[in-house]
Every structure is written in structure tokens, then in C-alpha cells.
Scaffold this motif. Sequence first.
Motif, PDB file in Angstrom:
ATOM      1  N   TYR A 131       0.833  -1.204   0.000  1.00 54.34           N
ATOM      2  CA  TYR A 131       0.000   0.000   0.000  1.00 54.34           C
ATOM      3  C   TYR A 131       0.871   1.259   0.000  1.00 54.34           C
ATOM      4  N   ALA A 132       1.977   1.211   0.737  1.00 52.87           N
ATOM      5  CA  ALA A 132       2.867   2.364   0.796  1.00 52.87           C
ATOM      6  C   ALA A 132       3.459   2.664  -0.580  1.00 52.87           C
ATOM      7  N   LEU A 133       3.823   1.608  -1.304  1.00 60.07           N
ATOM      8  CA  LEU A 133       4.356   1.799  -2.656  1.00 60.07           C
ATOM      9  C   LEU A 133       3.300   2.400  -3.577  1.00 60.07           C
ATOM     10  N   LEU A 134       2.063   1.887  -3.475  1.00 56.54           N
ATOM     11  CA  LEU A 134       0.981   2.420  -4.311  1.00 56.54           C
ATOM     12  C   LEU A 134       0.652   3.872  -3.955  1.00 56.54           C
ATOM     13  N   SER A 135       0.670   4.188  -2.666  1.00 55.04           N
ATOM     14  CA  SER A 135       0.381   5.578  -2.282  1.00 55.04           C
ATOM     15  C   SER A 135       1.495   6.521  -2.729  1.00 55.04           C
ATOM     16  N   LYS A 136       2.726   6.025  -2.699  1.00 55.32           N
ATOM     17  CA  LYS A 136       3.849   6.837  -3.202  1.00 55.32           C
ATOM     18  C   LYS A 136       3.684   7.096  -4.694  1.00 55.32           C
ATOM     19  N   LEU A 137       3.246   6.067  -5.446  1.00 51.57           N
ATOM     20  CA  LEU A 137       3.004   6.237  -6.882  1.00 51.57           C
ATOM     21  C   LEU A 137       1.798   7.140  -7.137  1.00 51.57           C
ATOM     22  N   THR A 138       0.773   6.984  -6.311  1.00 54.96           N
ATOM     23  CA  THR A 138      -0.441   7.791  -6.484  1.00 54.96           C
ATOM     24  C   THR A 138      -0.153   9.276  -6.282  1.00 54.96           C
ATOM     25  N   PHE A 139       0.661   9.578  -5.277  1.00 53.35           N
ATOM     26  CA  PHE A 139       0.991  10.972  -4.976  1.00 53.35           C
ATOM     27  C   PHE A 139       2.402  11.305  -5.471  1.00 53.35           C
ATOM     28  N   TYR A 140       2.712  10.818  -6.657  1.00 56.05           N
ATOM     29  CA  TYR A 140       4.051  10.977  -7.225  1.00 56.05           C
ATOM     30  C   TYR A 140       4.449  12.440  -7.380  1.00 56.05           C
ATOM     31  N   ASN A 141       3.460  13.321  -7.603  1.00 61.30           N
ATOM     32  CA  ASN A 141       3.764  14.737  -7.818  1.00 61.30           C
ATOM     33  C   ASN A 141       3.781  15.542  -6.524  1.00 61.30           C
ATOM     34  N   ILE A 142       3.624  14.842  -5.400  1.00 57.40           N
ATOM     35  CA  ILE A 142       3.704  15.507  -4.095  1.00 57.40           C
ATOM     36  C   ILE A 142       4.939  14.966  -3.381  1.00 57.40           C
ATOM     37  N   ARG A 208      -9.185  17.130  -5.422  1.00 56.20           N
ATOM     38  CA  ARG A 208      -7.907  16.445  -5.673  1.00 56.20           C
ATOM     39  C   ARG A 208      -7.840  15.092  -4.977  1.00 56.20           C
ATOM     40  N   ILE A 209      -8.357  14.987  -3.743  1.00 57.48           N
ATOM     41  CA  ILE A 209      -8.303  13.702  -3.042  1.00 57.48           C
ATOM     42  C   ILE A 209      -9.249  12.699  -3.698  1.00 57.48           C
ATOM     43  N   LEU A 210     -10.358  13.169  -4.278  1.00 55.90           N
ATOM     44  CA  LEU A 210     -11.245  12.268  -5.009  1.00 55.90           C
ATOM     45  C   LEU A 210     -10.541  11.681  -6.224  1.00 55.90           C
ATOM     46  N   TRP A 211      -9.837  12.526  -6.938  1.00 55.59           N
ATOM     47  CA  TRP A 211      -9.099  12.050  -8.114  1.00 55.59           C
ATOM     48  C   TRP A 211      -7.994  11.089  -7.699  1.00 55.59           C
ATOM     49  N   LYS A 212      -7.275  11.396  -6.638  1.00 55.39           N
ATOM     50  CA  LYS A 212      -6.187  10.530  -6.182  1.00 55.39           C
ATOM     51  C   LYS A 212      -6.720   9.192  -5.663  1.00 55.39           C
ATOM     52  N   THR A 213      -7.894   9.215  -5.036  1.00 53.06           N
ATOM     53  CA  THR A 213      -8.507   7.972  -4.552  1.00 53.06           C
ATOM     54  C   THR A 213      -8.865   7.065  -5.719  1.00 53.06           C
ATOM     55  N   ILE A 214      -9.443   7.652  -6.759  1.00 56.68           N
ATOM     56  CA  ILE A 214      -9.783   6.872  -7.955  1.00 56.68           C
ATOM     57  C   ILE A 214      -8.519   6.297  -8.587  1.00 56.68           C
ATOM     58  N   LEU A 215      -7.458   7.091  -8.641  1.00 57.75           N
ATOM     59  CA  LEU A 215      -6.189   6.627  -9.209  1.00 57.75           C
ATOM     60  C   LEU A 215      -5.614   5.483  -8.393  1.00 57.75           C
ATOM     61  N   PHE A 216      -5.673   5.603  -7.071  1.00 59.58           N
ATOM     62  CA  PHE A 216      -5.167   4.537  -6.202  1.00 59.58           C
ATOM     63  C   PHE A 216      -5.949   3.236  -6.423  1.00 59.58           C
ATOM     64  N   ILE A 217      -7.278   3.329  -6.511  1.00 59.01           N
ATOM     65  CA  ILE A 217      -8.108   2.142  -6.723  1.00 59.01           C
ATOM     66  C   ILE A 217      -7.791   1.506  -8.076  1.00 59.01           C
ATOM     67  N   LEU A 218      -7.572   2.333  -9.106  1.00 60.43           N
ATOM     68  CA  LEU A 218      -7.226   1.807 -10.425  1.00 60.43           C
ATOM     69  C   LEU A 218      -5.887   1.066 -10.390  1.00 60.43           C
ATOM     70  N   LEU A 219      -4.894   1.659  -9.733  1.00 51.45           N
ATOM     71  CA  LEU A 219      -3.592   1.001  -9.615  1.00 51.45           C
ATOM     72  C   LEU A 219      -3.716  -0.315  -8.849  1.00 51.45           C
ATOM     73  N   LEU A 220      -4.491  -0.291  -7.766  1.00 48.66           N
ATOM     74  CA  LEU A 220      -4.691  -1.493  -6.957  1.00 48.66           C
ATOM     75  C   LEU A 220      -5.394  -2.585  -7.773  1.00 48.66           C
ATOM     76  N   SER A 221      -6.385  -2.183  -8.551  1.00 51.30           N
ATOM     77  CA  SER A 221      -7.117  -3.149  -9.376  1.00 51.30           C
ATOM     78  C   SER A 221      -6.204  -3.767 -10.430  1.00 51.30           C
ATOM     79  N   CYS A 222      -5.368  -2.950 -11.041  1.00 45.30           N
ATOM     80  CA  CYS A 222      -4.430  -3.459 -12.052  1.00 45.30           C
ATOM     81  C   CYS A 222      -3.477  -4.489 -11.458  1.00 45.30           C
TER      82      CYS A 222
END
Length: 242
Positions: A131-142, A208-222
Motif C-alpha cells: 500500500y505504501a508503494l501504491l500511495s507513493k506512486l499515487t501521490f508521485y507529484n507531491i 484532488r483527493i477524489l481524483w487521487k482515490t480513484i487513481l489509487f483504486i485503479l492502480l490497486l485493481s491493475c
Amino acid sequence: MPQQINFCNGCGAKVIKNRLTMRNLFEDFAYRYLNYDNQFLRTFLHLFTKPEEVIGSYINGTRKKYVNVISYFAIAITLSGFQIYFQNKFYPELVDMSSFARSGDEKAMEGYMNFMQEFQSIVFMLIVPFYALLSKLTFYNIKKYNFTEHLVLNMYTAAHFSILSSIIIVSCLAIGVQFSTASVVMLVLQVFYTAYVFKRILSLSLKRILWKTILFILLLSCVFFAIIIMGFLSMLLVKGLT
């Protein structure tokens, strides 16, 4: 007759001693875990009201006010173990997941449930770095936090929600709610709580958090789909070799 009186007096003294011991144990428990000044209760409450302070203070090196992340994680694993024991011991009929399996897949579902319960602590520990790796990727621009700090953030978040989940699921089972129903509700709540924590600690807008949440779920699903495909191909390979 005097001997009988002495015996009764001895029984009374023993009962009083046992009551005092139980009272001391309860008072000690209440002092350690239930008073507001206690680290655990403060950590538990503040992870609802101001998670950025709890997590931020640990990352910044201020570690006396709240329970440290390793201890909090250990408490979560312990309570999760108690939850599994409680549900299997007292409410096995509410934990039965075979009705969700297709015809002929009941054994597979049962095997999966047994595996998850037996190795739940190991799975819990392994999934947090993921999860930490996915969150780091999700918030890559932060660039506010590195991977290790994302690991701390996710450990606190996962541990806190696991504690909350154990309490709620046991309560639901006690009033007759199916385990599957409670689990689905808790899964949805986990998504909202995790998004809430990241919004607070990273100071993000709602959009922004809504968009990042959707991105995280997409990465997790993949990733999950990739794991399923790899598992299916491995099974075909094993069958072909045999």
C-alpha cells in the motif's frame, strides 16, 4: 463449631481478597487503556480527529505523546486475532462464506478463508508496504514524504482501521449481522477513512483527493488483476507439467 466458624471466616477472607484482586486488575486496565491521558486512547481518538498530528509527530521525531507506529500496529494484529477467535468460536454460522461461491467452489472458498485467518498477521504485515508503494506512486507529484514516511503513514492508517474494524465486526456479529455484510461495509468505510487521512496530512482539496482515490483504486485493481492472471498461468503451467 469453632473450626466451622474459622473455615467460614477463611472463605470470606478469600472471597474479599479475590474481589480486591479483580478490582485492582480492572483499575489497572482502566488506567492504562481507558483514561484520556493514556497514550493509546489519545492516539485512537486523535487518529479520527487530527491524524496529521499523530502521524506527523512520529515522522518529525516527536514520539512521546502518542503510541509509536510499531506498537500500534502490534495492538491491531492482536485485536484482529481476538476477532477471528471470537467469530469462529461463537458465531461460525455468521462467518460462513460458502453461499457466495459458485457450485463446486465451496472448498476453494473455505480454503481461502482458512488461509486468510491462519496467516492474517503475515498478510497484514506484507500488504502495508505494498500500500505504501501504491500511495507513493499515487501521490508521485507531491514530494512531501518519501517511501519510508509513506510506510509509516500507511501503517498507522491500516492499524487504526483494523482496530476499529475488529470492534465493529464483533459488535455486528453479536447482534446477528452476517460477517460478509459487515466486511463489505467496512471495506467501503476504509476507502473513505484512508482518503480522509491523506487529505488531512497532505492538505489536499476535496476534488484532488477524489481524483487521487480513484487513481489509487485503479492502480490497486491493475495489480490484483495481474496477480490473478499470473496465478492462473502458473496453475496451467503446473497442470501441463504434470
